[in-house]
Design a protein around this motif. Structure first.
Motif, PDB file in Angstrom:
ATOM      1  N   THR A  42       0.858  -1.187   0.000  1.00  0.00           N
ATOM      2  CA  THR A  42       0.000   0.000   0.000  1.00  0.00           C
ATOM      3  C   THR A  42       0.891   1.232   0.000  1.00  0.00           C
ATOM      4  OG1 THR A  42      -1.733  -1.153   1.248  1.00  0.00           O
ATOM      5  CG2 THR A  42      -1.828   1.244   1.199  1.00  0.00           C
ATOM      6  N   TRP A  43       0.625   2.164  -0.881  1.00  0.00           N
ATOM      7  CA  TRP A  43       1.437   3.370  -1.048  1.00  0.00           C
ATOM      8  C   TRP A  43       0.527   4.581  -1.116  1.00  0.00           C
ATOM      9  CZ3 TRP A  43       1.665   6.862  -5.240  1.00  0.00           C
ATOM     10  CH2 TRP A  43       2.773   7.711  -5.278  1.00  0.00           C
ATOM     11  N   GLU A  44       0.917   5.684  -0.489  1.00  0.00           N
ATOM     12  CA  GLU A  44       0.107   6.895  -0.493  1.00  0.00           C
ATOM     13  C   GLU A  44       0.942   8.097  -0.903  1.00  0.00           C
ATOM     14  OE1 GLU A  44      -1.690   7.471   3.283  1.00  0.00           O
ATOM     15  OE2 GLU A  44      -3.009   5.722   3.128  1.00  0.00           O
ATOM     16  N   THR A  45       0.268   9.084  -1.502  1.00  0.00           N
ATOM     17  CA  THR A  45       0.922  10.337  -1.842  1.00  0.00           C
ATOM     18  C   THR A  45      -0.103  11.458  -1.771  1.00  0.00           C
ATOM     19  OG1 THR A  45       2.347  11.449  -3.470  1.00  0.00           O
ATOM     20  CG2 THR A  45       0.492  10.196  -4.341  1.00  0.00           C
ATOM     21  N   GLN A  46       0.378  12.665  -1.550  1.00  0.00           N
ATOM     22  CA  GLN A  46      -0.486  13.832  -1.571  1.00  0.00           C
ATOM     23  C   GLN A  46      -0.517  14.362  -3.004  1.00  0.00           C
ATOM     24  OE1 GLN A  46      -2.119  14.467   1.382  1.00  0.00           O
ATOM     25  NE2 GLN A  46      -1.000  12.593   1.868  1.00  0.00           N
ATOM     26  N   PRO A  47      -1.679  14.414  -3.624  1.00  0.00           N
ATOM     27  CA  PRO A  47      -1.726  14.724  -5.054  1.00  0.00           C
ATOM     28  C   PRO A  47      -1.638  16.208  -5.368  1.00  0.00           C
ATOM     29  CG  PRO A  47      -3.928  14.312  -4.241  1.00  0.00           C
ATOM     30  CD  PRO A  47      -2.997  14.058  -3.082  1.00  0.00           C
ATOM     31  N   SER A  48      -1.187  16.491  -6.577  1.00  0.00           N
ATOM     32  CA  SER A  48      -1.404  17.796  -7.186  1.00  0.00           C
ATOM     33  C   SER A  48      -2.693  17.677  -7.995  1.00  0.00           C
ATOM     34  CB  SER A  48      -0.222  18.173  -8.079  1.00  0.00           C
ATOM     35  OG  SER A  48       0.017  17.153  -9.041  1.00  0.00           O
ATOM     36  N   GLU A  49      -3.073  18.727  -8.702  1.00  0.00           N
ATOM     37  CA  GLU A  49      -4.347  18.650  -9.429  1.00  0.00           C
ATOM     38  C   GLU A  49      -4.277  17.610 -10.548  1.00  0.00           C
ATOM     39  OE1 GLU A  49      -7.673  21.499 -11.612  1.00  0.00           O
ATOM     40  OE2 GLU A  49      -5.774  22.348 -10.936  1.00  0.00           O
ATOM     41  N   ILE A  50      -3.144  17.552 -11.237  1.00  0.00           N
ATOM     42  CA  ILE A  50      -2.956  16.561 -12.303  1.00  0.00           C
ATOM     43  C   ILE A  50      -1.784  15.672 -11.903  1.00  0.00           C
ATOM     44  CG2 ILE A  50      -2.399  16.199 -14.719  1.00  0.00           C
ATOM     45  CD1 ILE A  50      -3.691  18.890 -15.319  1.00  0.00           C
ATOM     46  N   ASN A  51      -1.985  14.362 -11.938  1.00  0.00           N
ATOM     47  CA  ASN A  51      -0.994  13.405 -11.444  1.00  0.00           C
ATOM     48  C   ASN A  51      -0.712  12.348 -12.507  1.00  0.00           C
ATOM     49  OD1 ASN A  51      -1.182  14.148  -8.311  1.00  0.00           O
ATOM     50  ND2 ASN A  51      -3.245  14.114  -9.185  1.00  0.00           N
TER      51      ASN A  51
END
Length: 252
Positions: A42-51
């Motif tokens: 399981t991996w998480e990231t904080q997104p920008s508007e376009i990813n």
């Protein structure tokens, strides 16, 4: 409302790394990787508007398995309808296809059988067509029964040339090679053919992938399922007739 996920198949068996692109206002992007049906990462990231993200970024240290399935969750996304872009690359080229997210069902949910008409097939000698099944049941206990599909090989007059079965496993990617399957069952390729595929016990997203065996390049087709072309599954007066016509002779 059921949580929705983008299903990202593995095409490592034909030499391509998967990825995805999504435009979102979610607070977190969470990618889960399943191998042999079980959650492996399981991996998480904080997104920008376009990813735009590749497997080597979200799970680069995990050895690749051919049947692995990746699911993308957009936590905090409020849009009711959202699409994502599946990406594939092999060092020389990249390929993409736009697709919807699918709902994650509750544990123990009884899935209806699917009906899929695989009619886009490139049958030239230096091409292979793969019907790519991504299927998800979730992180809980796997269903006790198999995830079997009946595959009918038909000519262009819709005559059945051969019938076989495949068990594709849960929480996985499965590639069905059309040319190889037809030759194995003695079906002629020079006059064209299609597949009718029925059954299964999970939540599916299905793609058709064409590969040039000389260059390795891919083309991807993502047809809409029958529900987009007929009201029968949703009409109480027509539903029983539709189910009988589609699945009345199905034995798995």
């Amino acid at each position: 409302m059921a949580q929705k996920r983008l299903l990202v198949p593995s095409l490592v068996s034909i030499g391509h790394e998967p990825g995805f692109a999504v435009k979102t206002k979610a607070k977190t992007i969470r990618v889960r990787t399943f191998q042999n049906g079980s959650l492996a990462s399981t991996w998480e990231t904080q997104p920008s508007e376009i990813n735009r993200i590749w497997r080597s970024q979200w799970v680069g240290n995990l050895p690749v398995s051919a049947n692995e399935l990746h699911t993308v969750e957009l936590e905090g996304e409020t849009a009711s309808e959202l699409e994502g872009e599946l990406l594939f690359r092999n060092g020389q080229q990249q390929t993409a296809v736009l697709t919807s997210l699918v709902p994650l069902r509750d544990a123990g949910f009884k899935f209806s059988p699917i009906l899929h008409q695989a009619h886009y097939n490139v049958l030239f000698e230096h091409f292979e067509t793969f019907v790519v099944f991504t299927n998800l049941v979730g992180e809980g206990d796997l269903p006790p029964g198999p995830n079997k599909l009946q595959v009918e090989i038909r000519n262009l007059r819709s005559e059945v040339l051969a019938v076989t079965e495949v068990d594709i496993g849960f929480n996985s990617t499965f590639l069905l090679p059309v040319r190889d399957l037809a030759r194995t069952h003695g079906a002629r390729l020079d006059q064209g053919l299609s597949l009718r595929i029925r059954g299964g016990a999970s939540q599916f997203a299905i793609f058709t992938v064409f590969q040039n065996l000389q260059s390795g390049a891919l083309g991807i087709e993502h047809s809409l399922p029958p529900m987009y072309f007929t009201e029968a599954p949703f009409n109480p007066n027509l539903r029983a007739r539709f189910q009988k016509a589609a699945f009345g002779d199905l034995r798995l």
